[in-house]
Design an enzyme around this catalytic site. Structure first.
Site, PDB file in Angstrom:
ATOM      1  N   GLY A   9     -47.890   7.891  -0.534  1.00  0.00           N
ATOM      2  CA  GLY A   9     -48.791   8.961   0.285  1.00  0.00           C
ATOM      3  C   GLY A   9     -48.794  10.057  -0.632  1.00  0.00           C
ATOM      4  O   GLY A   9     -48.953  11.251  -0.038  1.00  0.00           O
ATOM      5  N   GLY A  12     -51.813  12.988  -0.207  1.00  0.00           N
ATOM      6  CA  GLY A  12     -51.938  13.804   0.911  1.00  0.00           C
ATOM      7  C   GLY A  12     -51.487  15.038   0.765  1.00  0.00           C
ATOM      8  O   GLY A  12     -51.043  15.744  -0.054  1.00  0.00           O
ATOM      9  N   GLN A  13     -51.550  15.890   2.109  1.00  0.00           N
ATOM     10  CA  GLN A  13     -51.496  17.142   2.204  1.00  0.00           C
ATOM     11  C   GLN A  13     -49.888  17.406   1.685  1.00  0.00           C
ATOM     12  O   GLN A  13     -49.550  18.504   0.909  1.00  0.00           O
ATOM     13  CB  GLN A  13     -51.437  17.572   3.721  1.00  0.00           C
ATOM     14  CG  GLN A  13     -51.423  19.073   3.729  1.00  0.00           C
ATOM     15  CD  GLN A  13     -51.598  19.571   5.139  1.00  0.00           C
ATOM     16  OE1 GLN A  13     -51.255  18.728   6.076  1.00  0.00           O
ATOM     17  NE2 GLN A  13     -51.418  20.786   5.449  1.00  0.00           N
ATOM     18  N   ASP A  35     -50.029   6.197  -4.279  1.00  0.00           N
ATOM     19  CA  ASP A  35     -50.981   6.167  -3.050  1.00  0.00           C
ATOM     20  C   ASP A  35     -51.649   4.980  -3.068  1.00  0.00           C
ATOM     21  O   ASP A  35     -52.093   4.478  -3.927  1.00  0.00           O
ATOM     22  CB  ASP A  35     -51.857   7.373  -2.953  1.00  0.00           C
ATOM     23  CG  ASP A  35     -52.060   8.063  -1.537  1.00  0.00           C
ATOM     24  OD1 ASP A  35     -51.865   9.005  -0.982  1.00  0.00           O
ATOM     25  OD2 ASP A  35     -53.113   7.203  -0.988  1.00  0.00           O
ATOM     26  N   TYR A 142     -49.002   7.869  17.470  1.00  0.00           N
ATOM     27  CA  TYR A 142     -48.321   8.884  16.552  1.00  0.00           C
ATOM     28  C   TYR A 142     -46.873   9.074  16.906  1.00  0.00           C
ATOM     29  O   TYR A 142     -45.822   8.767  16.127  1.00  0.00           O
ATOM     30  CB  TYR A 142     -48.999  10.007  16.125  1.00  0.00           C
ATOM     31  CG  TYR A 142     -48.351  10.769  15.085  1.00  0.00           C
ATOM     32  CD1 TYR A 142     -48.475  10.426  13.695  1.00  0.00           C
ATOM     33  CD2 TYR A 142     -48.143  11.974  15.371  1.00  0.00           C
ATOM     34  CE1 TYR A 142     -48.068  11.188  12.714  1.00  0.00           C
ATOM     35  CE2 TYR A 142     -47.549  12.908  14.277  1.00  0.00           C
ATOM     36  CZ  TYR A 142     -47.451  12.456  13.029  1.00  0.00           C
ATOM     37  OH  TYR A 142     -47.011  13.147  11.918  1.00  0.00           O
TER      38      TYR A 142
HETATM   39  P1  NAD Z   1     -51.899  12.909   4.856  1.00  0.00           P
HETATM   40  O1  NAD Z   1     -52.716  12.140   5.785  1.00  0.00           O
HETATM   41  O2  NAD Z   1     -52.466  14.097   4.387  1.00  0.00           O
HETATM   42  O3  NAD Z   1     -51.507  11.701   3.567  1.00  0.00           O
HETATM   43  C1  NAD Z   1     -51.230  10.656   3.775  1.00  0.00           C
HETATM   44  C2  NAD Z   1     -51.374   9.948   2.511  1.00  0.00           C
HETATM   45  O4  NAD Z   1     -50.961   8.541   2.777  1.00  0.00           O
HETATM   46  C3  NAD Z   1     -52.844   9.759   2.012  1.00  0.00           C
HETATM   47  O5  NAD Z   1     -53.042  10.163   0.995  1.00  0.00           O
HETATM   48  C4  NAD Z   1     -53.151   8.367   2.240  1.00  0.00           C
HETATM   49  O6  NAD Z   1     -54.219   7.921   1.319  1.00  0.00           O
HETATM   50  C5  NAD Z   1     -51.951   7.441   2.053  1.00  0.00           C
HETATM   51  N1  NAD Z   1     -51.897   6.302   2.799  1.00  0.00           N
HETATM   52  C6  NAD Z   1     -52.281   5.905   3.952  1.00  0.00           C
HETATM   53  N2  NAD Z   1     -52.204   4.879   4.442  1.00  0.00           N
HETATM   54  C7  NAD Z   1     -51.527   4.110   3.203  1.00  0.00           C
HETATM   55  C8  NAD Z   1     -51.170   2.912   2.757  1.00  0.00           C
HETATM   56  N3  NAD Z   1     -51.006   1.762   3.438  1.00  0.00           N
HETATM   57  N4  NAD Z   1     -50.320   2.933   1.653  1.00  0.00           N
HETATM   58  C9  NAD Z   1     -50.252   3.871   0.714  1.00  0.00           C
HETATM   59  N5  NAD Z   1     -50.565   4.942   1.207  1.00  0.00           N
HETATM   60  C10 NAD Z   1     -51.449   5.171   2.251  1.00  0.00           C
HETATM   61  O7  NAD Z   1     -50.569  13.087   5.622  1.00  0.00           O
HETATM   62  P2  NAD Z   1     -49.520  14.172   5.064  1.00  0.00           P
HETATM   63  O8  NAD Z   1     -49.861  15.409   5.954  1.00  0.00           O
HETATM   64  O9  NAD Z   1     -49.057  14.509   3.815  1.00  0.00           O
HETATM   65  O10 NAD Z   1     -48.080  13.748   5.853  1.00  0.00           O
HETATM   66  C11 NAD Z   1     -47.062  13.003   5.111  1.00  0.00           C
HETATM   67  C12 NAD Z   1     -45.781  12.754   6.115  1.00  0.00           C
HETATM   68  O11 NAD Z   1     -45.510  13.881   6.938  1.00  0.00           O
HETATM   69  C13 NAD Z   1     -46.552  11.485   7.435  1.00  0.00           C
HETATM   70  O12 NAD Z   1     -45.267  10.896   7.740  1.00  0.00           O
HETATM   71  C14 NAD Z   1     -46.578  12.622   8.489  1.00  0.00           C
HETATM   72  O13 NAD Z   1     -46.597  12.033   9.635  1.00  0.00           O
HETATM   73  C15 NAD Z   1     -45.541  13.780   8.258  1.00  0.00           C
HETATM   74  N6  NAD Z   1     -45.981  14.984   8.659  1.00  0.00           N
HETATM   75  C16 NAD Z   1     -46.931  15.671   8.303  1.00  0.00           C
HETATM   76  C17 NAD Z   1     -47.116  16.943   9.068  1.00  0.00           C
HETATM   77  C18 NAD Z   1     -48.377  17.776   8.542  1.00  0.00           C
HETATM   78  O14 NAD Z   1     -48.423  18.853   9.349  1.00  0.00           O
HETATM   79  N7  NAD Z   1     -49.108  17.441   7.591  1.00  0.00           N
HETATM   80  C19 NAD Z   1     -46.167  17.362  10.019  1.00  0.00           C
HETATM   81  C20 NAD Z   1     -45.238  16.418  10.601  1.00  0.00           C
HETATM   82  C21 NAD Z   1     -45.196  15.459   9.750  1.00  0.00           C
HETATM   83  C1  AKB Z   2     -50.354  16.222  13.141  1.00  0.00           C
HETATM   84  O1  AKB Z   2     -51.074  17.160  13.878  1.00  0.00           O
HETATM   85  O2  AKB Z   2     -50.295  14.941  13.425  1.00  0.00           O
HETATM   86  C2  AKB Z   2     -49.327  16.584  12.249  1.00  0.00           C
HETATM   87  C3  AKB Z   2     -47.935  16.628  12.792  1.00  0.00           C
HETATM   88  C4  AKB Z   2     -47.588  17.777  13.523  1.00  0.00           C
HETATM   89  O3  AKB Z   2     -47.114  15.663  12.849  1.00  0.00           O
HETATM   90  N1  AKB Z   2     -49.451  17.896  11.765  1.00  0.00           N
END
Ligand code: NAD
Ligand code: AKB
Length: 331
Positions: A9, A12-13, A35, A142
């Protein structure tokens, strides 16, 4: 010896900034960014491969061919997208995680970072300082996958000796990649709108308070936990980590301190119910005690840094948005 790291991934963010941070820390060729769908522009220079975490054999092949000993597993479906498509959220979040854990067990991977979320909490958890060991009864798919994922990680830790480490991230605010379908996305979108159009229609109500964290703190949390001595890591589910809490209205007001003409309206949509099911803040004393967690950015410091970085990246004119003192600690 530096670790040999696989990031899933990675576009992603979190991944787009974590890959750059890991390459800076351990060396460019130690990190394999992957990714399902990524373009070169989304990930810092270095190895970038297409990898769908739903394909166990591809995951295992990537670990073997790059002699991986450490994984940051970020590929997932976030809360709002997950509520719109719960089957997809279950499949990617659960099968993807299990594939990583199975492949890692077989390929001798030493350590795994997998982010959980404040989404593990449900409406019955205390709203203020939700405890580490609160009952976890989420009302989103989720959240269900995050609770089950935490239990799966703990199971592989005690059953297979995998060193899996996790934090329950709050909403993350960052200036590089846009967020990918979460409930806390408003807290990033609002900055783009403030700089680009001067107005924003917020999808949460003005008084909605959620726990949040600035990306530099989130990256530091991940790396600090992964570098902690194994004897200090007492939890293999997910550590609560806090940094700041604010309402949507308070964030708008803080941005308005820098951009006085900024106009925000509030029109809650289906994401409001998700936000309402989450706590306003978390008790992160276990993370502080075990591996020295300490945030650096509060609302003021985050807002000025975010505006400065984003304005630079978007080329919107004003170069700095100062606040007295730079990064500041909350307590
Ligand atoms: P995001 O959605 O920005 O990025 C996720 C990435 O995963 C994307 O680039 C997407 O292309 C890739 N992806 C989706 N399905 C896939 C697959 N089958 N195989 C390979 N890649 C795949 O998410 P993020 O914000 O970077 O979050 C990363 C992790 O952190 C997640 O587990 C999320 O639950 C966790 N998280 C994020 C936040 C937040 O605020 N960003 C908060 C809490 C937890
Ligand atoms: C979402 O809003 O889904 C994420 C998280 C807090 O896990 N940013």
């Amino acid at each position: 010896m530096p670790p040999r790291i696989l990031v899933t991934g990675a576009a992603g963010q979190i991944g787009s900034e974590l890959v750059a941070a890991l390459r800076k820390r351990y060396g460019g060729d130690t990190v394999v960014a992957t990714d399902k769908a990524a373009t070169r522009a989304q990930v810092s220079a270095g190895v970038l491969e297409q990898l769908d975490v739903m394909h166990l054999s591809s995951v295992e092949r990537a670990m073997k061919s790059h002699r991986i000993d450490t994984v940051y597993h970020l590929a997932a479906i976030l809360s709002a997208t997950g509520e719109a498509n719960p089957d997809l959220a279950w499949d990617v979040n659960m099968d993807g995680l299990k594939n990583i854990l199975d492949a890692a067990s077989r390929q001798g991977v030493r350590r795994i970072f997998w982010p959980s979320s404040i989404g593990v909490f449900g409406p019955d958890a205390p709203k203020a300082l939700a405890p580490q060991d609160a009952a976890l009864n989420p009302t989103t798919m989720y959240g269900v996958t995050k609770v089950a994922g935490e239990l799966l990680c703990a199971y592989y830790s005690h059953k297979h000796g995998l060193d899996v480490r996790s934090v329950r991230f709050p909403g993350l605010i960052s200036s590089e990649a846009r967020p990918g379908g979460g409930t806390t996305d408003y807290a990033v979108e609002i900055f783009y709108s403030a700089l680009q159009t001067g107005r924003y229609a917020c999808f949460l109500s003005e008084g909605t308070v959620l726990p949040m964290m600035y990306m530099p703190d989130a990256l530091r949390a991940a790396v600090t936990l992964m570098e902690a001595d194994p004897s200090d890591v007492t939890l293999h589910t997910g550590y609560n980590v806090g940094a700041m809490s604010f309402s949507a209205g308070e964030l708008a007001a803080e941005i308005r301190n820098h951009l006085p003409g900024f106009q925000v309206t509030f029109a809650p949509d289906s994401r409001q119910a998700i936000a309402d099911s989450w706590p306003r803040s978390v008790d992160d004393s276990a993370a502080r005690r075990d591996w020295g967690w300490r945030e650096e950015f509060d609302l003021k410091a985050m807002t000025s840094d975010m505006l400065t970085r984003l304005a630079q990246r978007l080329g919107t004119g004003q170069k700095t948005f100062n606040t007295a003192g730079g990064p500041r600690r909350k307590r």
